[in-house]
Enzyme design. Sequence first.
Site, PDB file in Angstrom:
ATOM      1  N   GLU A   1       0.865  -1.193   0.000  1.00  0.00           N
ATOM      2  CA  GLU A   1       0.000   0.000   0.000  1.00  0.00           C
ATOM      3  C   GLU A   1       0.894   1.233   0.000  1.00  0.00           C
ATOM      4  OE1 GLU A   1      -2.612   0.355   3.375  1.00  0.00           O
ATOM      5  OE2 GLU A   1      -3.602  -1.558   3.016  1.00  0.00           O
TER       6      GLU A   1
ATOM      7  N   LYS B   1     -15.834   4.355   5.377  1.00  0.00           N
ATOM      8  CA  LYS B   1     -14.676   4.519   6.260  1.00  0.00           C
ATOM      9  C   LYS B   1     -14.915   5.748   7.137  1.00  0.00           C
ATOM     10  CE  LYS B   1     -10.943   2.185   4.197  1.00  0.00           C
ATOM     11  NZ  LYS B   1      -9.513   2.257   3.942  1.00  0.00           N
TER      12      LYS B   1
END
Length: 338
Positions: free
Chosen positions: A262, A314
């Site tokens: 990531e 989120k």
Amino acid sequence: MASQSSFSMAAIALLLGVLAAFPTIAQSIGVCYGRLGNNLPQPSDVVALYKSNNIGQMRIYDPYSPTLQALEGSNIQLIVDVPNTDLQNLASDASAANDWVQNNIKAYSGVSFRYIAVGNEVIPGNSAQYVLPAMRNIYSALSSAGLQNQIKVSTAVATSVLGVSYPPSHGAFSSDALTYLSPIVQFLASNGAPLLVNVYPYFSYVDNQGSININYALFTSSGTVVTDGQYNYQNLFDAIVDAVYAALEKVGGSSVVIVVSESGWPSAGGTAASINNAQTYNQNLINHVGQGTPRRSGKALETYIFSMFNENQKPAGIEQNWGLFYPNEQPVYSINFS
């Protein structure tokens, strides 16, 4: 004329040989596909969006069946995570690991699985003890299925596993992380598997604005910012990755390659989070990773951008704004993968 044409053919052959020896940058870059949104496209549309943008690699955070079905025959290289909630069960029960591989890997023979990430950012922590036993059981299950040479087993760690990160050559794992990582690194080395690392210069910059210039974080410094012995650093990303390489070397993991599982920059919702900064960081990242880092110069660094979409489930703020695309598949900003 014959000699000129044979010269041309030789030149072309040489060029093709050079191109074959250096994989294109596009092959080093993937994008993480998270699904924490209630307005995201169908998996089949997501796979089509990857292909239309020449994105050849994907990371998903669980073996979600509709995604795996959509990936069949696509040739998109895949990292699939074992969710953190499954670690304890897979660590303690070899037959559960066998079932996991049968149901989520073997059942999708048309999917190009590359790595299985056994847990994401659980070291150190309450579940850290389960990571290596689960990795071993998943590896055994892959071996039983004859897939152990095709698919590598690893785990994804945050750079918070480092106790020392500056200068990069002093990089070392913290004592808390080392307990778990030392045997994991031996496992990776013995199986030729990489360590997956989530690398975020954004957070390093935001937490240390007094000492880190934003240009160093965005790959836009005009020259060397940090000199560390024989190595010169012009960007923070390389410095972080090389600190992990130094830490690996200190525990006998010199042969272990890092895959950046990531990396990214938010486009809204917080400090220095803007469309311009996100575009600058991610485009420069794509353009940069093909050349490697100072400690591993010339070796393309496989890297996955976080993330494909803005995800509205989120937490509010930057967490919802890492996407390259809006849920309607329109780009948040233009980016070139080829």
